[in-house]
Design a protein around this motif. Sequence first.
Motif, mmCIF file in Angstrom:
data_model
loop_
_atom_site.group_PDB
_atom_site.id
_atom_site.type_symbol
_atom_site.label_atom_id
_atom_site.label_comp_id
_atom_site.label_asym_id
_atom_site.label_seq_id
_atom_site.Cartn_x
_atom_site.Cartn_y
_atom_site.Cartn_z
ATOM 1 N N ILE A 51 0.821 -1.220 0.000
ATOM 2 C CA ILE A 51 0.000 0.000 0.000
ATOM 3 C C ILE A 51 0.853 1.267 0.000
ATOM 4 O O ILE A 51 0.388 2.322 -0.416
ATOM 5 C CB ILE A 51 -1.018 0.034 1.164
ATOM 6 C CG1 ILE A 51 -0.343 0.165 2.520
ATOM 7 C CG2 ILE A 51 -1.953 -1.153 1.082
ATOM 8 C CD1 ILE A 51 -1.275 0.608 3.642
ATOM 9 N N ARG A 86 2.307 1.098 -4.178
ATOM 10 C CA ARG A 86 1.493 0.839 -5.368
ATOM 11 C C ARG A 86 0.185 1.617 -5.293
ATOM 12 O O ARG A 86 -0.468 1.629 -4.258
ATOM 13 C CB ARG A 86 1.240 -0.652 -5.512
ATOM 14 C CG ARG A 86 2.541 -1.376 -5.826
ATOM 15 C CD ARG A 86 2.361 -2.842 -6.047
ATOM 16 N NE ARG A 86 3.612 -3.467 -6.424
ATOM 17 C CZ ARG A 86 4.482 -3.959 -5.557
ATOM 18 N NH1 ARG A 86 4.251 -3.894 -4.262
ATOM 19 N NH2 ARG A 86 5.593 -4.526 -5.974
ATOM 20 N N ASN A 109 -3.656 2.690 -5.738
ATOM 21 C CA ASN A 109 -5.027 2.197 -5.804
ATOM 22 C C ASN A 109 -5.176 0.699 -5.555
ATOM 23 O O ASN A 109 -6.020 0.046 -6.169
ATOM 24 C CB ASN A 109 -5.655 2.584 -7.148
ATOM 25 C CG ASN A 109 -5.591 4.077 -7.373
ATOM 26 O OD1 ASN A 109 -5.890 4.868 -6.481
ATOM 27 N ND2 ASN A 109 -5.157 4.482 -8.559
ATOM 28 N N HIS A 110 -4.375 0.164 -4.654
ATOM 29 C CA HIS A 110 -4.518 -1.238 -4.270
ATOM 30 C C HIS A 110 -5.462 -1.352 -3.079
ATOM 31 O O HIS A 110 -5.449 -0.526 -2.174
ATOM 32 C CB HIS A 110 -3.162 -1.842 -3.908
ATOM 33 C CG HIS A 110 -2.425 -2.365 -5.089
ATOM 34 N ND1 HIS A 110 -1.501 -3.371 -5.008
ATOM 35 C CD2 HIS A 110 -2.478 -2.035 -6.402
ATOM 36 C CE1 HIS A 110 -1.010 -3.635 -6.208
ATOM 37 N NE2 HIS A 110 -1.589 -2.828 -7.071
ATOM 38 N N ASP A 168 -6.005 -4.159 -0.433
ATOM 39 C CA ASP A 168 -5.518 -5.422 0.131
ATOM 40 C C ASP A 168 -6.359 -5.777 1.352
ATOM 41 O O ASP A 168 -6.558 -4.934 2.225
ATOM 42 C CB ASP A 168 -4.045 -5.296 0.532
ATOM 43 C CG ASP A 168 -3.143 -5.072 -0.677
ATOM 44 O OD1 ASP A 168 -3.575 -5.327 -1.805
ATOM 45 O OD2 ASP A 168 -1.993 -4.643 -0.486
ATOM 46 N N THR A 194 -0.715 7.051 -2.043
ATOM 47 C CA THR A 194 -0.923 6.076 -3.118
ATOM 48 C C THR A 194 -2.397 5.798 -3.387
ATOM 49 O O THR A 194 -2.739 5.209 -4.407
ATOM 50 C CB THR A 194 -0.247 4.743 -2.772
ATOM 51 O OG1 THR A 194 -0.848 4.218 -1.578
ATOM 52 C CG2 THR A 194 1.254 4.900 -2.603
ATOM 53 N N SER A 211 -4.024 3.674 -1.698
ATOM 54 C CA SER A 211 -4.176 2.248 -1.404
ATOM 55 C C SER A 211 -4.499 2.037 0.069
ATOM 56 O O SER A 211 -4.243 2.915 0.903
ATOM 57 C CB SER A 211 -2.891 1.496 -1.764
ATOM 58 O OG SER A 211 -2.637 1.573 -3.152
ATOM 59 N N THR A 260 -7.386 -6.290 -4.482
ATOM 60 C CA THR A 260 -6.165 -6.553 -5.235
ATOM 61 C C THR A 260 -5.506 -7.821 -4.712
ATOM 62 O O THR A 260 -5.067 -8.677 -5.479
ATOM 63 C CB THR A 260 -5.183 -5.368 -5.092
ATOM 64 O OG1 THR A 260 -5.869 -4.158 -5.396
ATOM 65 C CG2 THR A 260 -3.986 -5.531 -6.008
#
Length: 200
Positions: free
Chosen positions: A100, A103, A105-106, A108, A163, A165, A183
């Motif tokens: 996160i 990267r 727009n993840h 998790d 990010t 994320s 993701t």
Amino acid sequence: MVTTARDRLMDALEDARKVQAEAMRRRGAPLASPFRDEWEFLTTACWTKDEASGRVRQFPSLQHLRWLTEERPKHKVFAVDKSRRMLITWWGCALYLYDIMTRANHADWVASDKLEKSAYLLGPERMLFIYDHIPVVLWPEKPEVVAEGKRGMGYERLRCPATGSYVQAVARGESQMQQYTATNVWCDEFSRWERAVESW
């Protein structure tokens, strides 16, 4: 002046960070990680708590952990049959945290049989512990990670604004993960879940 291997590594990481930051600035992209890959992040910047001794220790460079780190991205589904004291939970926490932070727009998800157990893994005893112990000298501009939704001894979500994320804690159950797309999904201690098939 005598330099140690650790000094040389830290100098190399700093030089790499500067080169990478300059390249990213030229492209107009956000600042990236100073580490070559996940394994370098794990073995140079991650610290864990050894509950057996009560000591804080650097993440070990063990062969089985390196293999898992390199093998995991090659598979859509990756199951690890483990015994105790293999550091797999710390490994997973560190990888999801790094994901996160690096990267865009993840989404998790960390799932356990109970939401409180999932939230614990996102809290100050696991993921936030790792985040708080990343040496500033190795990642002086590490992105902020925000904890949201206090739950028991942890949090329901860790979000990285830089990010976009996040890591989300979820519980087992057939309808827990239906609505959204993730993701990555990590099902901790999956073999011990009641109604694991329905959750899958």
